[in-house]
Design a protein around this motif. Sequence first.
Motif, PDB file in Angstrom:
ATOM      1  N   ALA A 294     -19.643  36.190 -62.111  1.00  0.00           N
ATOM      2  CA  ALA A 294     -20.309  36.275 -60.896  1.00  0.00           C
ATOM      3  C   ALA A 294     -21.603  35.532 -61.183  1.00  0.00           C
ATOM      4  CB  ALA A 294     -20.796  38.011 -60.842  1.00  0.00           C
ATOM      5  N   LYS A 295     -22.188  35.200 -62.269  1.00  0.00           N
ATOM      6  CA  LYS A 295     -23.476  34.674 -62.501  1.00  0.00           C
ATOM      7  C   LYS A 295     -23.109  33.207 -61.982  1.00  0.00           C
ATOM      8  CE  LYS A 295     -24.960  33.537 -66.583  1.00  0.00           C
ATOM      9  NZ  LYS A 295     -25.419  33.578 -68.082  1.00  0.00           N
ATOM     10  N   ARG A 296     -22.052  32.588 -62.505  1.00  0.00           N
ATOM     11  CA  ARG A 296     -21.478  31.145 -62.233  1.00  0.00           C
ATOM     12  C   ARG A 296     -21.247  30.967 -60.751  1.00  0.00           C
ATOM     13  NH1 ARG A 296     -18.832  28.546 -67.598  1.00  0.00           N
ATOM     14  NH2 ARG A 296     -19.828  29.850 -69.197  1.00  0.00           N
ATOM     15  N   TRP A 297     -20.246  31.801 -60.305  1.00  0.00           N
ATOM     16  CA  TRP A 297     -19.771  31.488 -59.112  1.00  0.00           C
ATOM     17  C   TRP A 297     -20.165  32.670 -57.963  1.00  0.00           C
ATOM     18  CZ3 TRP A 297     -16.692  30.379 -63.640  1.00  0.00           C
ATOM     19  CH2 TRP A 297     -16.913  29.150 -63.904  1.00  0.00           C
ATOM     20  N   PRO A 298     -21.225  33.185 -57.958  1.00  0.00           N
ATOM     21  CA  PRO A 298     -21.338  34.525 -56.880  1.00  0.00           C
ATOM     22  C   PRO A 298     -20.500  34.350 -55.970  1.00  0.00           C
ATOM     23  CG  PRO A 298     -23.129  32.910 -57.016  1.00  0.00           C
ATOM     24  CD  PRO A 298     -22.262  32.203 -57.874  1.00  0.00           C
ATOM     25  N   GLY A 299     -19.908  35.610 -55.460  1.00  0.00           N
ATOM     26  CA  GLY A 299     -19.171  35.774 -54.412  1.00  0.00           C
ATOM     27  C   GLY A 299     -17.854  35.260 -54.327  1.00  0.00           C
ATOM     28  N   GLU A 300     -17.126  34.485 -55.497  1.00  0.00           N
ATOM     29  CA  GLU A 300     -16.005  34.064 -55.600  1.00  0.00           C
ATOM     30  C   GLU A 300     -14.920  34.793 -56.445  1.00  0.00           C
ATOM     31  OE1 GLU A 300     -15.267  31.331 -54.215  1.00  0.00           O
ATOM     32  OE2 GLU A 300     -17.054  31.180 -53.291  1.00  0.00           O
ATOM     33  N   TRP A 301     -15.357  35.999 -57.014  1.00  0.00           N
ATOM     34  CA  TRP A 301     -14.399  36.776 -57.765  1.00  0.00           C
ATOM     35  C   TRP A 301     -13.184  37.238 -56.721  1.00  0.00           C
ATOM     36  CZ3 TRP A 301     -13.712  38.124 -62.837  1.00  0.00           C
ATOM     37  CH2 TRP A 301     -12.693  39.000 -63.072  1.00  0.00           C
TER      38      TRP A 301
END
Length: 409
Positions: A294-301
């Motif tokens: 979530a820190k690296r790709w917020p909203g991409e989970w």
Amino acid sequence: MAAGVSRAGRALAAEKTVKIGFLAPLTGEVAAWGLPGLYGCEIWAEWVNKAGGIQVGGDKYRVEFVSYDNEYAPDKARTGAQKLIHEDGVKFIMMLGGDTMPPVVEISNRTGMLVSTLLPSDLTPDTVNLIAPCEVHPIYNVTGVEWLAEHKPDLKTAVICAQDDSLGRPSVATYLAAFEAAGIEVVADPVFFDIATTDFAPVMTSLLSNNPDILCLDTCYADFVHPLTEQAFQQGFKGQMISCTADFYDQMIAKTSKEFLEGFIFQFPDFDDPALNDPRVNFKHPNEFYAEYAKRWPGEWGAVSWEYASIMDLWRAGAEKAGSVEPQAVLTAMKDDGKGLHAYGEADWWGKELFGIDNALVGNWPVVVIENGKAVIKEFRSIPAWWAKHKDVMIKHFEAMGEMYYQRT
């Protein structure tokens, strides 16, 4: 001098690298089931390599992923497999599967390359080097329906829609079987729409004209689930929704409302869920993995963010057990005792009755419900237990859909 040579040998051993192929859609309408998985693999590799790599025989290996965007196109998948094997020298290829799998199976059978899929419905007796060690699509969908029937027994009718492809068809067969086993009537023929569809208002109008208690969105792509959900909201649906996935459900809530998505049932948890700290779960540090992602790709989970990384845990265990990174040695070691450590607990290598080969790792799977705007694991349910009671119903619907292995081959 001898000591110097010994140290140099150890240094060289520590610098060995094993390459893993990631052959999946990274762009296009199916990218939500490829690209987030590559992101997860990047975290997995960083953690493993930082800890010194993997111990195989007397050597330490760093892991390097080599990706190829197949755009969910069979011809690109064929090209990608050839490049990964013959140019990049990978020892294992991970794929989403589906329509892109047949040309890769032909190459795998010819070269002995070990390949994984997220879709056990790709399996046949001829796919001897193809394994489904993580996701057991579409069979796990029975768990959501079973849970729904037990907790909301007043809901008696359902409708289903899906894109007309190798993901949608077997999933529809699975939902039809699950609804029948649960005593829920599917009140209209499933609506299959073309993957080129962009206007989902007529699809939803057709579905809701049957006044169903339950609206099932099957295994629709994220790019389809979102507009279908929007249309259900705009057309005033007040009933229960269930789907295989609800990727990026925060965006769905933003386009509808938190109240509308309350109770939405699907099959893929967020990995910050405390239920994943159960000692039976075999995914290492799931909450920390989710936080880093979530820190690296917020909203991409999404549904596949953890799955390819989970497959790598199983591959790593196989390689360490075999003392080799060679594809056939790892395959033999992975299946040696007929069991494996699936992400959600110990599972069996299974599938001969449905797929013609025991190359799917099947055990428990979570039922996930959106509550107050957040995905929550409600329960882990056993797929083999459901199969033991209802396999005849499942086979009947797979045959009717033309999806049994002897029909596909």
